[in-house]
Motif scaffolding. Structure first.
Motif, PDB file in Angstrom:
ATOM      1  N   MET A  89       3.902   2.255  -8.603  1.00  0.00           N
ATOM      2  CA  MET A  89       3.388   2.925  -7.647  1.00  0.00           C
ATOM      3  C   MET A  89       4.186   3.759  -6.954  1.00  0.00           C
ATOM      4  SD  MET A  89       1.498  -0.317  -5.633  1.00  0.00           S
ATOM      5  CE  MET A  89       1.158   0.531  -4.072  1.00  0.00           C
ATOM      6  N   LEU A  90       5.739   3.387  -6.672  1.00  0.00           N
ATOM      7  CA  LEU A  90       6.562   4.256  -6.252  1.00  0.00           C
ATOM      8  C   LEU A  90       6.688   5.504  -6.935  1.00  0.00           C
ATOM      9  CD1 LEU A  90       8.597   4.840  -4.055  1.00  0.00           C
ATOM     10  CD2 LEU A  90      10.504   3.696  -5.250  1.00  0.00           C
ATOM     11  N   ALA A 134       0.128  16.048   2.558  1.00  0.00           N
ATOM     12  CA  ALA A 134       0.891  15.170   2.201  1.00  0.00           C
ATOM     13  C   ALA A 134       0.999  14.069   3.349  1.00  0.00           C
ATOM     14  CB  ALA A 134       2.275  15.532   1.849  1.00  0.00           C
ATOM     15  N   LEU A 135       1.364  12.932   3.124  1.00  0.00           N
ATOM     16  CA  LEU A 135       1.388  11.946   4.415  1.00  0.00           C
ATOM     17  C   LEU A 135       3.011  11.198   3.921  1.00  0.00           C
ATOM     18  CD1 LEU A 135      -1.877  10.394   4.642  1.00  0.00           C
ATOM     19  CD2 LEU A 135      -0.577  11.740   6.331  1.00  0.00           C
ATOM     20  N   SER A 136       3.181  10.486   2.865  1.00  0.00           N
ATOM     21  CA  SER A 136       4.186   9.755   2.972  1.00  0.00           C
ATOM     22  C   SER A 136       4.498   9.384   1.445  1.00  0.00           C
ATOM     23  CB  SER A 136       4.421   8.395   3.677  1.00  0.00           C
ATOM     24  OG  SER A 136       5.328   7.657   3.450  1.00  0.00           O
ATOM     25  N   PRO A 137       5.868   9.273   1.136  1.00  0.00           N
ATOM     26  CA  PRO A 137       6.121   8.905  -0.261  1.00  0.00           C
ATOM     27  C   PRO A 137       6.469   7.524  -0.351  1.00  0.00           C
ATOM     28  CG  PRO A 137       8.157   9.819   0.698  1.00  0.00           C
ATOM     29  CD  PRO A 137       7.014   9.955   1.722  1.00  0.00           C
ATOM     30  N   HIS A 138       6.506   6.589   0.693  1.00  0.00           N
ATOM     31  CA  HIS A 138       7.043   5.238   0.840  1.00  0.00           C
ATOM     32  C   HIS A 138       5.913   4.273   0.417  1.00  0.00           C
ATOM     33  CE1 HIS A 138      10.785   6.255   2.464  1.00  0.00           C
ATOM     34  NE2 HIS A 138       9.902   7.119   3.335  1.00  0.00           N
ATOM     35  N   LEU A 159      -3.186   3.517  -2.349  1.00  0.00           N
ATOM     36  CA  LEU A 159      -2.934   2.763  -3.660  1.00  0.00           C
ATOM     37  C   LEU A 159      -2.672   1.392  -2.784  1.00  0.00           C
ATOM     38  CD1 LEU A 159      -0.332   5.123  -5.365  1.00  0.00           C
ATOM     39  CD2 LEU A 159      -2.489   4.906  -6.071  1.00  0.00           C
ATOM     40  N   VAL A 160      -3.205   0.397  -3.553  1.00  0.00           N
ATOM     41  CA  VAL A 160      -3.109  -1.064  -3.149  1.00  0.00           C
ATOM     42  C   VAL A 160      -2.813  -1.881  -4.239  1.00  0.00           C
ATOM     43  CG1 VAL A 160      -4.263  -2.850  -1.870  1.00  0.00           C
ATOM     44  CG2 VAL A 160      -4.882  -0.444  -1.296  1.00  0.00           C
ATOM     45  N   HIS A 161      -1.714  -2.559  -4.124  1.00  0.00           N
ATOM     46  CA  HIS A 161      -1.441  -3.821  -4.988  1.00  0.00           C
ATOM     47  C   HIS A 161      -1.412  -4.996  -4.427  1.00  0.00           C
ATOM     48  CE1 HIS A 161       0.472  -6.129  -8.172  1.00  0.00           C
ATOM     49  NE2 HIS A 161       1.498  -6.644  -7.312  1.00  0.00           N
ATOM     50  N   ALA A 162      -2.104  -6.040  -4.778  1.00  0.00           N
ATOM     51  CA  ALA A 162      -2.498  -7.550  -4.156  1.00  0.00           C
ATOM     52  C   ALA A 162      -1.018  -8.047  -4.868  1.00  0.00           C
ATOM     53  CB  ALA A 162      -3.552  -8.235  -4.358  1.00  0.00           C
ATOM     54  N   VAL A 196       0.969  -1.118   0.116  1.00  0.00           N
ATOM     55  CA  VAL A 196      -0.088   0.036   0.228  1.00  0.00           C
ATOM     56  C   VAL A 196       0.780   1.334  -0.127  1.00  0.00           C
ATOM     57  CG1 VAL A 196      -1.695  -1.158   1.181  1.00  0.00           C
ATOM     58  CG2 VAL A 196       0.018   0.225   2.793  1.00  0.00           C
ATOM     59  N   ALA A 197       0.215   2.466  -0.535  1.00  0.00           N
ATOM     60  CA  ALA A 197       0.964   3.660  -0.283  1.00  0.00           C
ATOM     61  C   ALA A 197      -0.134   4.749   0.075  1.00  0.00           C
ATOM     62  CB  ALA A 197       1.643   4.177  -1.748  1.00  0.00           C
ATOM     63  N   ALA A 198       0.145   5.775   1.032  1.00  0.00           N
ATOM     64  CA  ALA A 198      -0.842   6.595   1.133  1.00  0.00           C
ATOM     65  C   ALA A 198      -0.028   7.908   0.916  1.00  0.00           C
ATOM     66  CB  ALA A 198      -1.359   6.396   2.675  1.00  0.00           C
ATOM     67  N   PRO A 199       0.211   8.669  -0.353  1.00  0.00           N
ATOM     68  CA  PRO A 199       0.872   9.636  -0.341  1.00  0.00           C
ATOM     69  C   PRO A 199       0.310  11.144   0.251  1.00  0.00           C
ATOM     70  CG  PRO A 199       0.184   8.998  -2.518  1.00  0.00           C
ATOM     71  CD  PRO A 199      -0.291   8.149  -1.620  1.00  0.00           C
ATOM     72  N   HIS A 200      -1.045  11.080   0.169  1.00  0.00           N
ATOM     73  CA  HIS A 200      -1.642  12.278   0.799  1.00  0.00           C
ATOM     74  C   HIS A 200      -3.163  11.789   1.273  1.00  0.00           C
ATOM     75  CE1 HIS A 200      -4.095  12.838  -2.812  1.00  0.00           C
ATOM     76  NE2 HIS A 200      -3.199  12.591  -3.526  1.00  0.00           N
TER      77      HIS A 200
END
Length: 316
Positions: A247-248, A261-265, A231-234, A222-226
């Protein structure tokens, strides 16, 4: 003007490294806006000279995350953006009325941007990202970080988090499935958004967003950029390589340009719910995918470690 306590400022008057993109005058303007926004909430703070406003009660307000937010905005909007930021993190327990249980949802806050120490009832939903109860108001969102007279009738922060889970799990959201590499149907990334400001907060109700049956045997990334995007990938096969690389790139771009903004990771969530950040500095990229620890072990068990070793090769 803000009261300043000195600090490691540059002798030539330039902004410190974390705000190096600002001119000296913009830097001074930014600090004054932050101090004035806090003063508007009755909080008198002294600037330490290197990114922290220190309130009289000892609370530290870090400005690094906010500096990244305003970077994406024209200077004429800085007062509104800074004001909204401090509206969201300032404890207004004594200024507002009772909390309507139907208005409680979940939001996220970078741990570095908390207005004080992490309350025992709050936890990191991802490393460095704290899940907090949020009160939905007509024109703003009030995040709750501490216990008080208003939180006690609803079970304190712990009760509010559970209430937020129940409420948010019932709210509709939008999702778009994106095939990153059309030659690999298992390279799907799902982008989750909503008409509300709680897309990232849905990390707290992930079972309602991505049921266990849809997560595969390995886990999800998962990613939560803001605040407005999840974003989710199974992981299902070799398609994870283009999926994670895509995604990255997208998460980094969104984090750098979007407000709130939250995280770029990227983060790996295994089948048992364990969470690991899987991005960090790599040899040929500022930020890349690192196949190690529980992430590597899960891929090894699934026979995917060779494919995963290629993740990051396409990083820009």
């Amino acid at each position: 003007m803000s009261e300043r306590a000195g600090g490691p400022g540059s002798p030539d008057g330039a902004a410190p490294e974390w705000a190096g993109w600002m001119s000296p005058s913009r830097y001074d303007e930014f600090i004054d806006l932050c101090a004035d926004a806090l003063a508007g909430h009755g909080v008198r703070a002294v600037y330490d000279g290197d990114g922290v406003l220190i309130a009289e009660d000892g609370t530290n307000y870090g400005l690094d995350n906010l500096s990244r937010i305003v970077r994406a905005e024209p200077p004429e909007r800085w007062p509104q953006v800074v004001g909204a930021f401090f509206d969201s993190i300032t404890d207004r327990d004594g200024a507002a009325g009772p909390i309507d249980p139907s208005t409680v949802f979940l939001s996220c806050q970078p741990r570095e941007a908390l207005p004080g120490p992490l309350a025992p009832a709050l936890t990191e939903v991802l490393p460095g990202i704290v899940l907090v109860p949020a009160v939905d108001r007509p024109t703003s969102v009030e995040k709750l970080f501490g216990e008080g007279e208003r939180t006690r009738p609803l079970g304190g922060l712990a009760g509010l988090v559970e209430l937020g889970r129940r409420n948010l799990a019932r709210v509709r959201f939008e999702q778009e499935a994106i095939i990153v590499d059309h030659e690999r149907p298992d390279s799907v990334v799902v982008a989750i958004g909503a008409d509300d400001p709680y897309a990232a907060g849905r990390l707290g109700v992930l079972d309602a967003v991505v049921p266990a049956a849809h997560r595969g045997d390995v886990g999800i990334v998962v990613a939560a950029p803001h605040q407005g995007l999840l974003l989710v990938h199974a992981i299902r096969g070799a398609g994870m390589v283009p999926a994670l690389n895509g995604m990255l790139r997208f998460a980094r771009a969104q984090y750098a340009s979007a407000p709130r903004a939250l995280s770029p990771h990227l983060y790996f969530i295994d089948a048992d719910g364990g969470v690991q950040r899987i991005t960090g500095p790599v040899a040929d990229s500022e930020l890349g995918i690192r196949v190690e620890g529980p992430f590597a072990a899960a891929l090894q068990r699934a026979g995917m470690i060779d494919q995963a070793s290629r993740a990051g090769e396409e990083q820009a």
